[in-house]
Design a protein around this motif. Structure first.
Motif, PDB file in Angstrom:
ATOM      1  N   HIS A  96      44.388  97.362  44.532  1.00 11.94           N
ATOM      2  CA  HIS A  96      43.474  96.223  44.623  1.00 11.94           C
ATOM      3  C   HIS A  96      42.290  96.501  43.702  1.00 11.94           C
ATOM      4  N   THR A  97      42.010  95.584  42.776  1.00 13.91           N
ATOM      5  CA  THR A  97      41.042  95.880  41.709  1.00 13.91           C
ATOM      6  C   THR A  97      39.660  96.206  42.254  1.00 13.91           C
ATOM      7  N   GLU A  98      39.142  95.356  43.156  1.00 12.69           N
ATOM      8  CA  GLU A  98      37.777  95.574  43.635  1.00 12.69           C
ATOM      9  C   GLU A  98      37.680  96.874  44.437  1.00 12.69           C
ATOM     10  N   ASN A  99      38.652  97.157  45.288  1.00 10.07           N
ATOM     11  CA  ASN A  99      38.598  98.395  46.077  1.00 10.07           C
ATOM     12  C   ASN A  99      38.863  99.626  45.213  1.00 10.07           C
ATOM     13  N   THR A 100      39.650  99.461  44.168  1.00  7.06           N
ATOM     14  CA  THR A 100      39.818 100.552  43.215  1.00  7.06           C
ATOM     15  C   THR A 100      38.485 100.877  42.556  1.00  7.06           C
ATOM     16  N   LEU A 151      35.542 100.459  43.884  1.00 13.75           N
ATOM     17  CA  LEU A 151      34.704 101.137  44.875  1.00 13.75           C
ATOM     18  C   LEU A 151      35.120 102.598  45.010  1.00 13.75           C
ATOM     19  N   LEU A 152      36.409 102.863  44.970  1.00 11.82           N
ATOM     20  CA  LEU A 152      36.885 104.245  45.010  1.00 11.82           C
ATOM     21  C   LEU A 152      36.385 105.014  43.793  1.00 11.82           C
TER      22      LEU A 152
END
Length: 339
Positions: free
Chosen positions: A54-58, A60-61
């Motif tokens: 998932h782009t947005e959660n990637t 954040l990681l």
């Protein structure tokens, strides 16, 4: 009512509370093989596509990893910092990812019921739950090879090569040597010394493969057994042990005498182990990393000086001890000489 006067900062407490987020970020990134895709600068979209994330959660990681100083972020591009490039890229001879994953699983299992263990004592050893099998011992030896050649084996080989007896050594034993990296590093420092790696059967099978990788078949052999009960050979000028005598705590005097007997006159036994100080509260790394194991098993960390005392009691003529900084904190190096 007056506000209280406060002369301390609670910052450390908050950092302790949220410290687990750092470890969870690291473990998640290893599991997702994120670092494998960051040897060159990459956008978050490229990384997300590579890991099917998932782009947005990637993002954040990746931002979390940058906050932990594992990756850099510049102009929207992410890239491994040197520590991640050296130790967290899969397939590298110094990759620690697999070992860190195993350690994380073990720590989580051992400390899962920490309040209950403090109140009621240990429910029993978790060793078998962790996989006390030949396959597990062999797998541990494989990741241990990367752990050892990530700097500490080179550091110890240099120190051993500097002792005055080293040029005259003819034969050494790497006791409880796992994959044999320490022995390999020391044999490579010497023009003719022969080496033996002693450990359990499935472990020395790994050591044999590693010895072949370093083309030392003519100078190094393996010996399988349990040094608590089995013979370890004889005629050694040097015996090396690292973080292994904990397995002999119930039998330390007998094992130390066995080591003494296996050495030639004038031989040297060198041991690298943790050494707890400050009434068992320092170094912090060993107090914390052995906490779960000690609560669940009879095996514990050594106090500083405990190994040296056992060396002298076994008949060694002199013992010289020093504290060293290695890749994960402070350890004690005890050098015992046989008359």
């Amino acid at each position: 009512m007056k506000l209280p006067e406060v002369h301390e900062s609670p910052e450390m407490l908050y950092r302790m509370c949220f410290a687990s987020i750092r470890s969870k970020l690291l473990i998640a990134a290893i599991e997702l093989k994120v670092f494998d895709h960051l040897s060159e600068p990459r956008t978050v979209e490229q990384v997300a596509e590579s890991i099917q994330g998932h782009t947005e959660n990637t993002m954040l990681l990746l931002n979390g990893l940058a906050a932990c100083d594992l990756v850099s972020k510049k102009n929207g591009l992410y890239r491994n910092l040197p520590i991640a490039q050296t130790f967290l890229v899969e397939g590298s001879p110094t990759s620690l990812g697999e070992g860190l994953l195993q350690q994380a699983v073990m720590s989580e299992r051992m400390l899962a019921n920490l309040p209950q263990m403090v109140l009621n004592g240990s429910p029993g050893s978790v060793e078998n739950e962790a996989g006390d099998s030949e396959a597990q011992w062999a797998q541990n030896a494989i990741w241990m090879a990367n752990h050892e050649r990530s700097g500490v084996a080179q550091q110890m080989a240099q120190l051993v090569a500097e002792i005055p007896e080293f040029p005259a050594f003819r034969k050494m034993l790497d006791l409880g040597g796992g994959p044999g990296i320490f022995g390999i590093a020391m044999v490579k420092r010497h023009p003719s010394m022969q080496g033996v790696v002693f450990d359990r059967g499935p472990v020395v099978a790994v050591a044999e493969r590693v010895i072949r990788e370093y083309t030392l078949e003519r100078r190094m052999t393996v010996l399988a057994g349990d040094y608590n009960t089995d013979a370890i050979g004889y005629g050694y000028d040097l015996i090396w042990a690292s973080s292994t005598l904990n397995f002999a705590q119930h039998n330390l005097d007998a094992v130390m005498k066995k080591i003494h007997s296996a050495l030639n006159p004038g031989g040297v036994f060198i041991n690298l182990s943790e050494g707890l100080t400050d009434e068992g509260t320092k170094p912090d790394f060993y107090v914390l990393c052995t906490l779960g194991w000690t609560m669940n098993n009879p095996m514990k960390a050594f106090d500083q000086g405990e190994i040296a005392e056992a060396m002298l009691a076994a008949g060694f003529n002199t013992v010289r001890s020093r504290t060293l900084n290695v890749g994960w904190g402070q350890m004690d190096l005890d050098i015992a000489r046989k008359a």
